[in-house]
Design an enzyme around this catalytic site. Structure first.
Site, short mmCIF file in Angstrom:
data_model
loop_
_atom_site.label_atom_id
_atom_site.label_comp_id
_atom_site.label_asym_id
_atom_site.label_seq_id
_atom_site.Cartn_x
_atom_site.Cartn_y
_atom_site.Cartn_z
CG ASP A 1 2.54 -12.28 0.92
OD1 ASP A 1 1.76 -10.89 1.04
OD2 ASP A 1 3.65 -12.44 1.14
CB THR B 1 -8.88 6.75 10.02
OG1 THR B 1 -9.48 7.96 9.09
CG2 THR B 1 -10.05 5.89 10.59
CG ASP B 2 -9.65 11.92 9.72
OD1 ASP B 2 -9.36 11.00 8.88
OD2 ASP B 2 -10.12 12.86 9.05
N GLY C 1 0.75 -1.44 0.02
CA GLY C 1 0.00 -0.05 -0.05
C GLY C 1 0.65 0.94 -0.06
CB THR D 1 -8.71 3.07 2.90
OG1 THR D 1 -8.45 2.55 1.66
CG2 THR D 1 -7.65 2.68 3.92
CD1 TRP E 1 -8.59 14.21 5.22
CD2 TRP E 1 -7.86 16.29 4.26
NE1 TRP E 1 -9.52 15.06 5.50
CE2 TRP E 1 -9.13 16.34 5.05
CE3 TRP E 1 -7.54 17.66 3.74
CZ2 TRP E 1 -10.02 17.65 4.83
CZ3 TRP E 1 -8.19 18.35 3.75
CH2 TRP E 1 -9.31 18.48 4.18
CE1 TYR F 1 -11.14 3.52 6.67
CE2 TYR F 1 -11.61 5.69 7.00
CZ TYR F 1 -10.83 4.70 6.89
OH TYR F 1 -9.35 4.99 6.88
#
Length: 318
Positions: A32, A115-116, A9, A76, A164, A139
């Site tokens: 994997d 995350t926010d 990612g 996400t 962000w 989410y």
């Protein structure tokens, strides 16, 4: 040894690059090794420890083990999560629980990215780490539950909330804006959502700093790391709207010759844009705790954006 999960990612790849640059030993896995399956994770650790012990025990007899696990994997897709809630739950909750259990069992410290979106965005001042969570959509709810699972399973964790995020190797807001500004004469960007952009390189460097400080025996106080376990916020410094973020992207793209054409960037509301999922209107995260704990000066979002767009690796998608 460090184990990076979700290594392909945007953030995971950057973490691997930073670790390699600093000559730190690590193992990288992605799809994997399916983190949604506890047995798969457990078997991977067992196999890795066995193989590495067999290759090293003749020299010093040291047990091969993971000292750190960095979890950069996540579901996400904010809007898709509403219809793919099982997939979001599996990756954001089940996988987080499994990774925490494995980390606890092999006595590894865990760094987990959150995350926010664990907040509803109804605040008017930056969120500190101890504010009660109140996520809006699937989410945010699954990421919040993932945090809870880690806290239930173990104590040696660092949960890093960010927002962000943009960087190399994966499509993101900056590269999308660059493509649209190059190809279109006019675009609309939401102006009523306020947050803080985060350059993946800066976040990867912060993760490295946590590891280095925690592993430094001189930095320990009574056997405990001087960076206490717990939740930390990390984004670039400052706040902006998506619209003003886009304007700064355009200014820098023009300044450094990345685009030539004129594109009219217009503000619009979230409602006018037609977003299918309610998003936090204000999701700025306070960085005071992080800056103090890591003794670091967090870069301003404008400076990091400039660094990104100037970088030779920056590419506008076709």
């Amino acid at each position: 040894m460090i184990w990076v999960i979700g290594s392909t990612g945007m953030l995971g790849a950057e973490v691997c690059r930073v670790l390699e640059k600093n000559k730190m030993r690590f193992v990288a896995t992605s799809s994997d090794v399916d983190a949604r399956d506890y047995k798969v994770l457990k078997d991977f650790v067992s196999k890795w420890e066995t193989e590495n012990y067999l290759s090293t025990h003749k020299s010093d007899g040291a047990r091969a083990k993971f000292d750190w696990i960095i979890n950069c994997s996540a579901y996400t897709a904010v809007e898709k999560a509403e219809s793919e809630n099982e997939a979001a739950y599996a990756l954001n909750v089940d996988a987080a629980r499994n990774i925490a259990r494995v980390a606890r069992n092999c006595n590894a410290k865990l760094i987990h990215i959150s995350t926010d979106y664990v907040f509803d965005g109804k605040a008017s001042t930056p969120y500190t780490e101890d504010v009660a969570k109140s996520p809006l959509g699937v989410y945010g709810k699954t990421k919040s539950l993932g945090e809870d699972e880690i806290q239930k399973a173990m104590t040696q964790y660092f949960i890093i909330r960010t927002s962000w995020l943009y960087g190399f190797r994966r499509p993101n807001f900056v590269t999308t804006m660059a493509r649209l500004m190059r190809d279109k004469s006019e675009i609309k960007v939401v102006s009523d959502q306020i947050g803080s952009p985060t350059f993946s390189v800066d976040l990867a460097e912060a993760i490295l700093k946590i590891i280095k400080i925690s592993d430094n025996a001189k930095a320990c106080i009574f056997g405990k790391p001087s960076v206490p376990y717990g939740i930390y916020n990390f984004t670039n410094l400052g706040e902006t709207s998506w619209y003003d973020f886009a304007l700064e992207i355009q200014r820098l793209l023009k300044k450094y010759g990345r685009i030539k054409n004129e594109c009219n960037v217009l503000p619009c509301t979230t409602q006018e844009y037609g977003a299918k999922v309610e998003r936090p209107a204000y999701s700025v995260l306070s960085k005071e705790k992080t800056a103090a704990a890591l003794k670091m000066k967090i870069p301003k979002w404008q400076d990091s954006l400039k660094k990104f767009i100037k970088d030779k690796e920056f590419q506008i998608p076709q």
